[in-house]
Design an enzyme around this catalytic site. Structure first.
Site, mmCIF file in Angstrom:
data_model
loop_
_atom_site.group_PDB
_atom_site.id
_atom_site.type_symbol
_atom_site.label_atom_id
_atom_site.label_comp_id
_atom_site.label_asym_id
_atom_site.label_seq_id
_atom_site.Cartn_x
_atom_site.Cartn_y
_atom_site.Cartn_z
ATOM 1 N N ALA A 69 0.809 -1.224 0.000
ATOM 2 C CA ALA A 69 0.000 0.000 0.000
ATOM 3 C C ALA A 69 0.838 1.268 0.000
ATOM 4 C CB ALA A 69 -0.939 -0.007 1.204
ATOM 5 N N ILE B 19 -1.312 1.766 -7.123
ATOM 6 C CA ILE B 19 -2.722 1.400 -6.959
ATOM 7 C C ILE B 19 -3.034 1.091 -5.503
ATOM 8 C CG2 ILE B 19 -4.519 -0.206 -7.691
ATOM 9 C CD1 ILE B 19 -2.902 -0.826 -10.137
ATOM 10 N N SER C 156 -4.341 -9.802 -13.668
ATOM 11 C CA SER C 156 -4.057 -8.953 -14.814
ATOM 12 C C SER C 156 -4.521 -9.643 -16.076
ATOM 13 C CB SER C 156 -2.563 -8.687 -14.896
ATOM 14 O OG SER C 156 -2.264 -8.155 -16.169
ATOM 15 N N TYR D 270 5.681 -13.554 -14.792
ATOM 16 C CA TYR D 270 4.645 -12.651 -14.290
ATOM 17 C C TYR D 270 3.266 -13.148 -14.725
ATOM 18 C CZ TYR D 270 1.835 -8.435 -13.764
ATOM 19 O OH TYR D 270 0.848 -7.557 -13.416
#
Ligand code: NAG
Ligand code: NAG
Length: 318
Positions: free
Chosen positions: A49, A53, A177, A202
């Site tokens: 955090a 985003i 994603s 990824y």
């Protein structure tokens, strides 16, 4: 003369594009969380955090009155962000806790302290992630992408699950994603030891995120805990720090790329929107249910990955 006439629009094109860019960007970046739900008395955790985003998501949750835990690897950076969020929102219940998802000891310590400290957990946002880093391993010897993006969050969710169940209705949001489309789960090469590509690693880990969301949803049916996976859109964030090419592309196309604040909208939408429970297990993009690849819908792979992950983390299989 004719040549000049043809040339003129061409010369004007960059100018037109420049002027129209805000319009085009809006077209490409629809999806705003319009829910007005307030969250007083609710407790939320956002991993990763302290930037991008995750930071925007934490800010929006704080704005709505939740008590928000910023789970960060770098506590000092986290404290700066907490201070900023408190200043912006007037909400003083923004706390920073150390969490390194590349180290199961750190994950266990985080969970232990949190469970001792808090009676409830209503919203867990598995946001942190690494992208395209060179081949490297976590403290426990897992390949970095699968280790942080998948196994780290898997363990964290697992350790917090009882608290989530006790606090139901509660929600888990997993950041995945569109890149999951290129992902495959190679069980014989889960740690990338036989072959490795930073870009694909990824994608594999993002596919794992979706498979887990679906499997967890299956296991949690009727418990009041609902789960969602999210494609935040193409967002400029520190995720691309490991890739010069990506950084260059980002710069070139920066007009069309979402800000972190826009990128946080779908996470927020899944975390707070009323009446979303029936869509648990689904994948979201631009605040709507989104398409997932056929691999991501393969239940056999989802179950096997669940079992293998439990094995790797020393958790009991069921
Ligand atoms: C989110 O993803 C992580 C990592 O893949 C997984 O461990 C966890 O169970 C998932 N949580 C949900 C709610 O799907
Ligand atoms: C699921 O994946 C396995 C392994 O890749 C494959 O053999 C199987 O056909 C797939 N099932 C479906 C329904 O696509």
């Amino acid at each position: 003369m004719v040549g000049l006439l043809l040339l003129l629009p061409l010369l004007l094109l960059p100018f037109v594009l420049y002027v129209a860019a805000p319009q085009i960007r809006r077209m490409l970046t629809t999806g705003v969380c319009t829910s007005t739900v307030q969250l007083p008395g609710k407790v939320a955790i956002v991993t990763g955090a302290n930037t991008g985003i995750g930071k925007e998501t934490a800010k929006e949750l704080a704005q709505r009155g939740a008590r928000v835990y910023l789970a960060c690897r770098d506590v000092q950076k986290g404290e700066l962000v907490a201070k900023e969020i408190k200043g912006l929102t007037g909400n003083q219940q923004v706390l920073v806790r150390k969490l390194d998802l590349a180290d199961t000891k750190s994950i266990r310590a985080f969970a232990k302290d949190f469970l001792a400290e808090e009676k409830h957990l209503h919203i867990l946002i598995n946001n942190a992630g690494v992208m395209m880093c060179p081949y490297s391993k976590t403290a426990d010897g897992f390949e970095m992408h699968i280790g942080v993006n998948h196994l780290g969050h898997f363990l964290l969710t697992h350790l917090l699950l009882e608290k989530l169940q006790e606090s139901a209705p509660s929600r888990v949001v997993n950041l995945s994603s569109l890149a999951h489309y290129l992902g495959r789960i190679h069980f014989h090469n889960l740690q990338g030891e036989k072959f490795y590509s930073a870009g694909l690693a990824y994608c594999h880990s993002k596919l794992a995120n979706i498979l887990f969301t679906r499997e967890l949803h299956r296991r949690l049916k009727g418990s009041g805990v609902t789960v969602y996976s999210v494609h935040p859109g193409t967002v400029k964030s520190e995720l691309i720090r490991h890739s010069t090419v990506m950084s260059l592309m980002w710069w070139l196309f920066s007009f069309f790329i979402k800000t972190p604040q826009q990128g946080a909208q779908t996470s927020l939408y899944c975390a707070v929107t009323e009446g979303l429970e029936s869509l648990s297990g689904k994948h979201f993009s631009d605040c709507q249910v989104a398409w997932v690849s056929s691999q991501a819908r393969n239940e056999t792979v989802a179950r096997r990955l669940w079992d293998v992950s439990c094995d790797l983390l020393g958790l009991p299989v069921d």
